[in-house]
Design a protein around this motif. Structure first.
Motif, mmCIF file in Angstrom:
data_model
loop_
_atom_site.group_PDB
_atom_site.id
_atom_site.type_symbol
_atom_site.label_atom_id
_atom_site.label_comp_id
_atom_site.label_asym_id
_atom_site.label_seq_id
_atom_site.Cartn_x
_atom_site.Cartn_y
_atom_site.Cartn_z
ATOM 1 N N ILE A 243 -26.381 57.477 1.811
ATOM 2 C CA ILE A 243 -26.632 57.724 3.232
ATOM 3 C C ILE A 243 -27.052 59.166 3.449
ATOM 4 O O ILE A 243 -28.052 59.455 4.096
ATOM 5 C CB ILE A 243 -25.377 57.403 4.068
ATOM 6 C CG1 ILE A 243 -25.096 55.919 3.996
ATOM 7 C CG2 ILE A 243 -25.564 57.854 5.502
ATOM 8 C CD1 ILE A 243 -23.930 55.483 4.830
ATOM 9 N N SER A 244 -26.273 60.082 2.868
ATOM 10 C CA SER A 244 -26.538 61.501 3.090
ATOM 11 C C SER A 244 -27.941 61.886 2.642
ATOM 12 O O SER A 244 -28.726 62.402 3.430
ATOM 13 C CB SER A 244 -25.538 62.347 2.305
ATOM 14 O OG SER A 244 -24.460 62.669 3.118
ATOM 15 N N THR B 251 -25.879 68.949 5.599
ATOM 16 C CA THR B 251 -24.647 69.572 6.104
ATOM 17 C C THR B 251 -24.324 69.059 7.501
ATOM 18 O O THR B 251 -23.168 68.744 7.800
ATOM 19 C CB THR B 251 -24.803 71.102 6.207
ATOM 20 O OG1 THR B 251 -25.573 71.553 5.127
ATOM 21 C CG2 THR B 251 -23.464 71.779 6.173
ATOM 22 N N THR B 252 -25.330 68.998 8.362
ATOM 23 C CA THR B 252 -25.068 68.575 9.741
ATOM 24 C C THR B 252 -24.609 67.130 9.791
ATOM 25 O O THR B 252 -23.664 66.793 10.512
ATOM 26 C CB THR B 252 -26.336 68.753 10.596
ATOM 27 O OG1 THR B 252 -26.838 70.061 10.381
ATOM 28 C CG2 THR B 252 -26.025 68.583 12.055
ATOM 29 N N GLU B 253 -25.268 66.278 9.008
ATOM 30 C CA GLU B 253 -24.856 64.862 8.999
ATOM 31 C C GLU B 253 -23.403 64.760 8.554
ATOM 32 O O GLU B 253 -22.589 64.065 9.192
ATOM 33 C CB GLU B 253 -25.766 64.048 8.068
ATOM 34 C CG GLU B 253 -25.482 62.561 8.068
ATOM 35 C CD GLU B 253 -24.390 62.185 7.100
ATOM 36 O OE1 GLU B 253 -23.535 61.367 7.474
ATOM 37 O OE2 GLU B 253 -24.361 62.719 5.973
ATOM 38 N N ALA B 254 -23.064 65.466 7.470
ATOM 39 C CA ALA B 254 -21.681 65.423 6.980
ATOM 40 C C ALA B 254 -20.734 65.987 8.031
ATOM 41 O O ALA B 254 -19.638 65.467 8.238
ATOM 42 C CB ALA B 254 -21.559 66.196 5.674
ATOM 43 N N SER C 56 -18.859 57.976 3.498
ATOM 44 C CA SER C 56 -19.759 59.104 3.727
ATOM 45 C C SER C 56 -18.985 60.372 3.393
ATOM 46 O O SER C 56 -17.766 60.413 3.524
ATOM 47 C CB SER C 56 -20.209 59.142 5.187
ATOM 48 O OG SER C 56 -19.141 59.520 6.012
ATOM 49 N N TRP C 57 -19.716 61.384 2.980
ATOM 50 C CA TRP C 57 -19.059 62.620 2.545
ATOM 51 C C TRP C 57 -18.211 63.214 3.652
ATOM 52 O O TRP C 57 -17.068 63.594 3.452
ATOM 53 C CB TRP C 57 -20.099 63.632 2.078
ATOM 54 C CG TRP C 57 -20.763 63.232 0.805
ATOM 55 C CD1 TRP C 57 -20.296 62.325 -0.087
ATOM 56 C CD2 TRP C 57 -21.985 63.724 0.288
ATOM 57 N NE1 TRP C 57 -21.167 62.217 -1.127
ATOM 58 C CE2 TRP C 57 -22.214 63.059 -0.929
ATOM 59 C CE3 TRP C 57 -22.923 64.653 0.732
ATOM 60 C CZ2 TRP C 57 -23.324 63.313 -1.721
ATOM 61 C CZ3 TRP C 57 -24.032 64.908 -0.045
ATOM 62 C CH2 TRP C 57 -24.241 64.245 -1.259
ATOM 63 N N PRO D 283 -15.803 64.831 -2.715
ATOM 64 C CA PRO D 283 -16.976 64.645 -1.855
ATOM 65 C C PRO D 283 -17.530 65.976 -1.355
ATOM 66 O O PRO D 283 -18.742 66.194 -1.337
ATOM 67 C CB PRO D 283 -16.454 63.814 -0.692
ATOM 68 C CG PRO D 283 -15.203 63.206 -1.165
ATOM 69 C CD PRO D 283 -14.634 64.088 -2.210
ATOM 70 N N GLY D 284 -16.609 66.890 -0.984
ATOM 71 C CA GLY D 284 -17.044 68.195 -0.499
ATOM 72 C C GLY D 284 -17.749 68.992 -1.576
ATOM 73 O O GLY D 284 -18.729 69.687 -1.304
ATOM 74 N N LEU D 285 -17.243 68.872 -2.801
ATOM 75 C CA LEU D 285 -17.860 69.606 -3.913
ATOM 76 C C LEU D 285 -19.292 69.131 -4.132
ATOM 77 O O LEU D 285 -20.218 69.935 -4.260
ATOM 78 C CB LEU D 285 -17.032 69.394 -5.186
ATOM 79 C CG LEU D 285 -17.463 70.210 -6.391
ATOM 80 C CD1 LEU D 285 -17.190 71.682 -6.144
ATOM 81 C CD2 LEU D 285 -16.765 69.753 -7.647
ATOM 82 N N LEU D 286 -19.473 67.812 -4.132
ATOM 83 C CA LEU D 286 -20.816 67.274 -4.351
ATOM 84 C C LEU D 286 -21.746 67.697 -3.207
ATOM 85 O O LEU D 286 -22.894 68.090 -3.442
ATOM 86 C CB LEU D 286 -20.756 65.753 -4.449
ATOM 87 C CG LEU D 286 -21.979 65.154 -5.147
ATOM 88 C CD1 LEU D 286 -22.044 65.575 -6.588
ATOM 89 C CD2 LEU D 286 -21.984 63.651 -5.032
ATOM 90 N N LEU D 287 -21.226 67.637 -1.987
ATOM 91 C CA LEU D 287 -22.008 68.069 -0.820
ATOM 92 C C LEU D 287 -22.417 69.530 -0.980
ATOM 93 O O LEU D 287 -23.594 69.888 -0.834
ATOM 94 C CB LEU D 287 -21.181 67.877 0.452
ATOM 95 C CG LEU D 287 -21.690 68.542 1.740
ATOM 96 C CD1 LEU D 287 -23.027 67.950 2.136
ATOM 97 C CD2 LEU D 287 -20.700 68.364 2.868
ATOM 98 N N THR D 288 -21.432 70.383 -1.330
ATOM 99 C CA THR D 288 -21.731 71.803 -1.475
ATOM 100 C C THR D 288 -22.765 72.034 -2.570
ATOM 101 O O THR D 288 -23.699 72.816 -2.399
ATOM 102 C CB THR D 288 -20.441 72.573 -1.800
ATOM 103 O OG1 THR D 288 -19.453 72.239 -0.849
ATOM 104 C CG2 THR D 288 -20.684 74.062 -1.774
#
Lengths: 303, 262
Positions: B69-70, B202-205, B220-221, B242-247
């Motif tokens: 999704i992200s 970032t905004t979506e998360a 979702s993250w 999840p946060g690590l992957l997002l970052t």
């Protein structure tokens, strides 16, 4: 003078459109009819109709808009449809909390950002490391960073109470988290500007006159870089204002951001509307002040 | 040149995450939504690389489902916002001083009165939350920002000699727009768009984190990070991975953008 008038006029026009937009936010809200939200599920059609006319929702669009504007001019923001508190009172109570957070954060961001930028320019050998730090702190999403800080200091080191507003020291962790994204922004601009300025003639002259490198960069170049920093402050404030939603949520900080998040989860449209309005007004005001200050420190833009 | 670009670690990482997220069904024996209380809150192990959440769902599987999704949602809405922004900004620039231009300018003035993320959050709430509302709001706000940039570029280009010459020999508006203006502004618009990719994810998360975006049980993250807040003292892995992957995705996009930016 025309410069000031033009900027002021632009802000007024923007303000007008923000008010209009915030009106339509409720009027055309597709999710959750405010009336049904207020009354709950067990209602008759008559109840709905009665409340609609009480709220003036059965009037035509133009009249509703007129009533809305008149109400706003009186400073009346209405009442919450979920908890029935007076929105203006609630916001005046919470605004200082968010403001104190934001002021400390912007100070940290400015000092930290300029220092990072100076370090990067001054010590070329550690430049790449500083670059990495700048990109890193600018990239970590603020809600993730906040969580890590809460976990590390609150649970692991047990240094400060994790959530809520208790005054004093516990202002620091949330404002630090809030400061990082704008800090990266300030640092990046400082680096770019210093780099540009150091290529100019007056710097070469300063070197030729025998000034030490510390003084050339730290005084002559920095002074000029700070000027252009003012014009980019708007970006930093945007990051800051957006960050308050997340930081207040994570730290349980009872400011405007937390109010907004609660309101959005409950479809409390008057509250959402008011906060959107206040945020936009603050941002427009900040931008106007930034423009004016920039006009003061660099009169060239006024032409 | 092309070879160098593919060697870039940021691109390799992003492609890897993309492939893993598409093919996660092949790698993982676990379901992303099925609840299994017997396996609740297990720490990271060889069986569950990233541990499990309070419902006993495998975080590794959910993290990469969330990446779908992200990453793909952001890419799609980013691309649409670029196309819309190009169209409107281009027309506003070309018909400068006409009604369309005024409308566009006023609209963009309004959007610029908000910090980016506040505008997106407010619009998401107005569109009635959920994943489509989020991406739609992102696309609308970003289209205005891109449109404003495009308009400025078009206005600057209009006065250049080669456009004036083209007009002098009788070229029409659409010919000038597609043959002369578009090729000139496309590269810088593309760079701006790629720069925005990290802002999009970032905004979506962030919106999902606030509970307004992707609704559970869809992974979702943002929502997984939110989920972990309640277990932060006991089960740190729920929001950490999840946060690590997002970052990491945001950092690689930022480095990529830094390279592209002249």
């Amino acid at each position: 003078m025309t410069y000031h008038l033009r900027k002021f006029g632009q802000s007024l026009i923007a303000l007008f459109f923000v008010v209009t937009l915030s009106f339509f936010l409720i009027y055309k809200a597709p999710a959750g009819d405010p009336v049904k939200t207020m009354l709950g599920f067990q209602v008759t059609e008559e109840d709905v109709q009665r409340l609609r006319s009480e709220l003036g929702l059965d009037q035509s669009l133009v009249i509703q808009y007129y009533i809305y504007c008149k109400r706003l001019l009186k400073g009346n923001l209405g009442r919450s449809i979920i908890s029935d508190f007076d929105i203006r009172q609630e916001i005046t109570r919470r605004f200082p909390l968010t403001l104190s957070l934001a002021i400390i954060a912007i100070l940290i961001a400015l000092f930290g950002g300029v220092i990072l930028g100076l370090l990067n320019t001054f010590y070329r050998s550690i430049g790449p490391i500083i670059d990495f730090i700048i990109v890193g702190i600018g990239s970590i999403p603020v809600f993730y960073l906040g969580l890590i800080i809460v976990w590390f200091f609150g649970y692991w080191l047990d240094l400060f109470p994790i959530s809520g507003y208790k005054g004093g020291m516990n202002l620091l962790p949330p404002s630090l988290v809030l400061a990082l994204a704008p800090m990266a922004n300030v640092a990046r601009i400082t680096v770019i500007k210093l780099d540009q300025i150091l290529g100019q003639d007056f710097i070469r002259t300063a070197y030729a006159m025998g000034f030490p490198r510390r003084k050339v960069i730290g005084k002559f170049a920095l002074k000029n870089a700070l000027l252009s920093l003012v014009s980019s402050l708007s970006n930093s404030f945007a990051l800051l204002l957006g960050g308050t939603f997340f930081v207040e949520y994570i730290f349980g900080w009872p400011g405007m951001g937390l109010l907004a998040v609660d309101a959005m989860l409950n479809y409390d449209y008057p509250v959402i509307q008011s906060i959107v309005l206040i945020t936009a007004v603050s941002f427009i005001t900040i931008n106007l002040i930034t423009d004016f200050v920039y006009g003061l420190v660099d009169p060239r833009v006024m032409e | 040149m092309k070879k160098n670009r593919l060697k870039n670690p940021s691109i390799i990482f992003l492609i890897l995450v993309g492939i893993l997220s598409i093919a996660i069904n092949l790698f993982s024996p676990y379901d992303s939504i099925q609840i299994n209380y017997n396996a609740s809150l297990q720490p990271p192990s060889l069986k569950h690389f990233f541990g499990t959440d309070s419902f006993g769902r495998d975080i590794f599987t959910r993290t990469f489902y969330g990446a779908r999704i992200s990453l793909f949602g952001s890419a799609f809405s980013l691309f649409s916002s670029m196309v819309i922004g190009l169209a409107f900004g281009g027309m506003a620039g070309l018909f400068r001083g006409k009604l369309l231009d005024y409308f566009f300018s006023l609209f963009s003035l309004t959007v610029w009165s908000f910090p980016f993320i506040v505008a997106v959050i407010a619009l998401t709430a107005a569109f009635g939350r959920g994943v489509f509302a989020t991406f739609f709001a992102l696309a609308v706000v970003n289209a205005v920002l891109i449109g404003r940039f495009v308009r400025g570029e078009v206005i600057a280009l209009r006065e250049r000699d080669f456009i004036i010459s083209a007009r002098a020999i009788g070229a029409g508006d659409s010919h000038i727009l597609f043959q002369h203006i578009l090729p000139n502004i496309l590269p810088s618009v593309l760079v701006t768009t790629i720069l925005s990719f990290s802002i999009f994810i970032t905004t979506e998360a962030g919106i999902s984190f606030l509970g307004l975006g992707v609704q559970p049980p869809t992974p979702s993250w943002g929502f997984m990070i939110r989920d972990g807040i309640h277990y932060i003292g006991t089960a740190w892995w729920i929001s950490f991975f999840p946060g690590l992957l997002l970052t990491l995705c945001v950092v690689s996009t930022s480095f990529l953008a830094e390279k592209l930016n002249p």
